[in-house]
Design an enzyme around this catalytic site. Structure first.
Site, PDB file in Angstrom:
ATOM      1  N   GLU A  83       0.812  -1.210   0.000  1.00 20.88           N
ATOM      2  CA  GLU A  83       0.000   0.000   0.000  1.00 20.88           C
ATOM      3  C   GLU A  83       0.852   1.268   0.000  1.00 20.88           C
ATOM      4  O   GLU A  83       1.952   1.290   0.560  1.00 20.88           O
ATOM      5  CB  GLU A  83      -0.895   0.024   1.254  1.00 20.88           C
ATOM      6  CG  GLU A  83      -1.747  -1.231   1.373  1.00 20.88           C
ATOM      7  CD  GLU A  83      -2.760  -1.186   2.516  1.00 20.88           C
ATOM      8  OE1 GLU A  83      -3.554  -2.118   2.603  1.00 20.88           O
ATOM      9  OE2 GLU A  83      -2.754  -0.212   3.289  1.00 20.88           O
TER      10      GLU A  83
ATOM     11  N   CYS B  23       3.223   8.476   1.416  1.00 18.84           N
ATOM     12  CA  CYS B  23       3.767   7.500   2.356  1.00 18.84           C
ATOM     13  C   CYS B  23       4.034   6.213   1.559  1.00 18.84           C
ATOM     14  O   CYS B  23       3.120   5.640   0.960  1.00 18.84           O
ATOM     15  CB  CYS B  23       2.720   7.289   3.455  1.00 18.84           C
ATOM     16  SG  CYS B  23       3.225   6.108   4.692  1.00 18.84           S
TER      17      CYS B  23
ATOM     18  N   CYS C  15       6.674  -7.012   7.258  1.00 19.28           N
ATOM     19  CA  CYS C  15       7.827  -6.518   8.008  1.00 19.28           C
ATOM     20  C   CYS C  15       8.219  -7.592   9.010  1.00 19.28           C
ATOM     21  O   CYS C  15       7.363  -8.224   9.623  1.00 19.28           O
ATOM     22  CB  CYS C  15       7.470  -5.225   8.739  1.00 19.28           C
ATOM     23  SG  CYS C  15       8.890  -4.522   9.623  1.00 19.28           S
TER      24      CYS C  15
ATOM     25  N   CYS D 137       6.725  -5.243  15.521  1.00 23.39           N
ATOM     26  CA  CYS D 137       6.326  -4.381  16.640  1.00 23.39           C
ATOM     27  C   CYS D 137       4.902  -4.743  17.071  1.00 23.39           C
ATOM     28  O   CYS D 137       4.039  -5.008  16.235  1.00 23.39           O
ATOM     29  CB  CYS D 137       6.398  -2.914  16.245  1.00 23.39           C
ATOM     30  SG  CYS D 137       8.060  -2.416  15.756  1.00 23.39           S
TER      31      CYS D 137
ATOM     32  N   CYS E 187       1.712  -2.752  15.569  1.00 25.15           N
ATOM     33  CA  CYS E 187       1.691  -2.422  14.134  1.00 25.15           C
ATOM     34  C   CYS E 187       1.040  -3.543  13.338  1.00 25.15           C
ATOM     35  O   CYS E 187       1.436  -4.706  13.466  1.00 25.15           O
ATOM     36  CB  CYS E 187       3.122  -2.194  13.654  1.00 25.15           C
ATOM     37  SG  CYS E 187       3.264  -2.008  11.872  1.00 25.15           S
TER      38      CYS E 187
ATOM     39  N   CYS F 201      -1.575   5.653  10.053  1.00 24.89           N
ATOM     40  CA  CYS F 201      -0.315   5.012  10.464  1.00 24.89           C
ATOM     41  C   CYS F 201      -0.592   3.665  11.100  1.00 24.89           C
ATOM     42  O   CYS F 201      -1.428   3.560  11.983  1.00 24.89           O
ATOM     43  CB  CYS F 201       0.361   5.807  11.566  1.00 24.89           C
ATOM     44  SG  CYS F 201       1.005   7.327  11.043  1.00 24.89           S
TER      45      CYS F 201
HETATM   46  N1  SAH Z   1       9.279   0.507   9.884  1.00 27.03           N
HETATM   47  C1  SAH Z   1       9.432   1.899  10.013  1.00 27.03           C
HETATM   48  C2  SAH Z   1       8.523   2.694   9.113  1.00 27.03           C
HETATM   49  C3  SAH Z   1       7.115   2.209   8.945  1.00 27.03           C
HETATM   50  S1  SAH Z   1       6.051   2.383  10.316  1.00 27.03           S
HETATM   51  C4  SAH Z   1       9.278   2.323  11.471  1.00 27.03           C
HETATM   52  O1  SAH Z   1       8.858   1.530  12.267  1.00 27.03           O
HETATM   53  O2  SAH Z   1       9.632   3.469  11.749  1.00 27.03           O
HETATM   54  C5  SAH Z   1       5.717   4.124  10.339  1.00 27.03           C
HETATM   55  C6  SAH Z   1       5.289   4.667  11.689  1.00 27.03           C
HETATM   56  O3  SAH Z   1       3.974   4.207  12.047  1.00 27.03           O
HETATM   57  C7  SAH Z   1       6.203   4.233  12.814  1.00 27.03           C
HETATM   58  O4  SAH Z   1       6.557   5.301  13.653  1.00 27.03           O
HETATM   59  C8  SAH Z   1       5.353   3.252  13.558  1.00 27.03           C
HETATM   60  O5  SAH Z   1       5.755   3.134  14.868  1.00 27.03           O
HETATM   61  C9  SAH Z   1       3.983   3.824  13.409  1.00 27.03           C
HETATM   62  N2  SAH Z   1       2.923   2.871  13.693  1.00 27.03           N
HETATM   63  C10 SAH Z   1       2.938   1.543  13.462  1.00 27.03           C
HETATM   64  N3  SAH Z   1       1.777   0.982  13.840  1.00 27.03           N
HETATM   65  C11 SAH Z   1       1.008   1.979  14.331  1.00 27.03           C
HETATM   66  C12 SAH Z   1      -0.325   2.028  14.849  1.00 27.03           C
HETATM   67  N4  SAH Z   1      -1.093   0.941  14.921  1.00 27.03           N
HETATM   68  N5  SAH Z   1      -0.803   3.220  15.226  1.00 27.03           N
HETATM   69  C13 SAH Z   1      -0.039   4.342  15.101  1.00 27.03           C
HETATM   70  N6  SAH Z   1       1.196   4.356  14.613  1.00 27.03           N
HETATM   71  C14 SAH Z   1       1.734   3.191  14.219  1.00 27.03           C
HETATM   72 FE1  SF4 Z   2       7.891  -2.971  10.959  1.00 28.81          FE
HETATM   73 FE2  SF4 Z   2       5.607  -1.911  11.768  1.00 28.81          FE
HETATM   74 FE3  SF4 Z   2       7.661  -2.107  13.461  1.00 28.81          FE
HETATM   75 FE4  SF4 Z   2       7.775  -0.325  11.441  1.00 28.81          FE
HETATM   76  S1  SF4 Z   2       6.332  -0.304  13.153  1.00 28.81           S
HETATM   77  S2  SF4 Z   2       9.371  -1.760  12.085  1.00 28.81           S
HETATM   78  S3  SF4 Z   2       6.630  -1.479   9.855  1.00 28.81           S
HETATM   79  S4  SF4 Z   2       6.549  -3.829  12.523  1.00 28.81           S
END
Ligand code: SAH
Ligand code: SF4
Length: 377
Positions: A91, A104, A111, A115, A118, A342
């Site tokens: 996406e 974006c 990934c 996390c 996420c 996000c």
């Molecule tokens: N992998 C990279 C970039 C992609 S995620 C990273 O982790 O930085 C982009 C941003 O979205 C990151 O700051 C991440 O922590 C945030 N993010 C991920 N899941 C989220 C969620 N469910 N709600 C709000 N922000 C989120």
């Molecule tokens: Fe991967 Fe999501 Fe963690 Fe970014 S926030 S590193 S996309 S698992």
């Protein structure tokens, strides 16, 4: 298979043209046709010699992504889904603002970092995107938007790119660098280094390499003021803890186009959002790394088992940072009616690494983390 010209930055394209017996200025012309004009057919490129066009037709192509959906939100946000084959859908999201348009961009199908909060992480990991697939997101969005918005020739729709879509960009470094170079090149998209942001969950060595190879704005996803909590939220932290990460951020600033690093902090109810944790963050970064904070209210998805911090809590947390002199903003949620906010970018990914399984196996926080966070409120 034909060579995909979207895989090349200008030096790469010049090397390819040289193999065809052509001078560098031909590569510049070709590069401009592809990225500035959005051309797909070599026949359109009327200032290239017919003989070159014929040779290109026999060996190369401009390979776009296969669109699998386009959704427009009530607030102007547009989300595209692209089918990248093998059952993977990625996406990209366009976020219009009064003074700029931001795209974006995704770097991976899924990934592997995993996390907790996420939804991309919850899907697991399938594969790295190629340079061509990263660039094709911008190519598609820019030229589609110019058409949709009826922009005049020379006007552009996107002046800001954030590598904040699906995936950890610094885990796909080799493909990322030429893609960034194409975003920055004046013969392609001509974006300012300050307006191309790589967001990372904290790949320490790769932050150092980025400073050398292609310094752009850096965002680091922090999410916790201490290693105990960060180990839980961002598993990468177990390898490179906060100390190492902050040192890498400090080193990055020497080469960075901006004089600060942006720390992203996803606000999770009862987990990382207490005043005590805000004060701990201040102690962690003050005097150590010049930074701004961007607080992101958590965007929930069913499997996470987590909740968004109430907005009064987010405001109080922001105030602690601001009172300590740290510029802090709260990210407005955009496009949540089309699941484009996000952390909601999940596409569809075949998990080939069992990242999803590992994540589900540690779904519960260890008991010592939650009560400690709750007490500190
Ligand atoms: N992998 C990279 C970039 C992609 S995620 C990273 O982790 O930085 C982009 C941003 O979205 C990151 O700051 C991440 O922590 C945030 N993010 C991920 N899941 C989220 C969620 N469910 N709600 C709000 N922000 C989120
Ligand atoms: Fe991967 Fe999501 Fe963690 Fe970014 S926030 S590193 S996309 S698992």
């Amino acid at each position: 298979m034909a060579v995909n010209l979207l895989d090349f930055d200008l030096d790469g394209l010049a090397a390819y043209c040289e193999q065809l017996g052509e001078k560098r200025f031909r590569a510049v012309q070709l590069y401009r046709w592809i990225h500035q004009k959005g051309a797909r057919e070599f026949g359109q490129m009327t200032d290239l010699a017919r003989s070159l066009r014929t040779r290109l037709e026999g060996s190369a192509e401009i390979r776009p992504l296969r669109p699998a959906g386009e959704h427009a939100s009530a607030d102007g946000t547009v989300k595209w889904l692209f089918d990248v084959g093998g059952g993977d859908v990625i996406e990209s999201v366009f976020i219009p603002e009064a003074d700029r348009g931001t795209l974006c961009v995704s770097s991976q199908a899924g990934c592997a970092v995993g996390c907790r909060f996420c939804s991309t992480g919850h899907q697991g990991f399938s594969r790295n995107l190629t340079t061509g697939e990263i660039v094709a997101q911008l190519w598609h969005a820019e030229h589609r938007l110019r058409e949709r918005l009826g922009l005049a020739p020379g006007e552009r729709a996107i002046d800001n790119v954030v590598m904040m879509g699906m995936g950890e960009p610094l885990q796909n470094y080799a493909a990322l660098i030429p893609a960034l170079r194409t975003m920055l090149d004046d013969h392609a998209y001509g974006l300012s280094r300050r307006r191309v942001t790589v967001s990372t969950s904290g790949m320490v060595q790769m932050i150092d390499r980025l400073a050398q190879d292609c310094p752009v704005a850096l965002a680091v996803s922090l999410h916790a003021p201490d290693d105990v909590l960060r180990d839980e939220l961002v598993p990468l932290n177990r390898k490179h803890g906060l100390d190492e990460l902050l040192d890498a951020c400090g080193r990055y600033l020497a080469a960075a186009p901006r004089d600060f690093v942006t720390f992203e902090y996803c606000m999770l109810d009862g987990v990382n959002d207490s005043d005590a944790q805000a004060h701990a963050l201040v102690r962690l970064v003050r005097g150590r790394v010049s930074c701004k904070f961007n607080l992101i209210p958590f965007n929930p998805f069913p499997a996470s088992g987590l909740k968004r911090s109430p907005s009064a809590r987010v405001a109080a947390f922001a105030r602690v940072l601001q009172d300590a002199g740290i510029v802090t903003t709260v990210r407005r949620t955009r496009g949540d009616d089309i699941d484009a906010a996000c952390g909601q970018l999940a596409g569809e990914v075949q998990d080939r690494t069992r990242a999803r399984e590992r994540l589900l196996a540690r779904r519960q926080f260890p008991v010592e983390v939650r009560p400690a966070a709750a007490e500190a409120r």
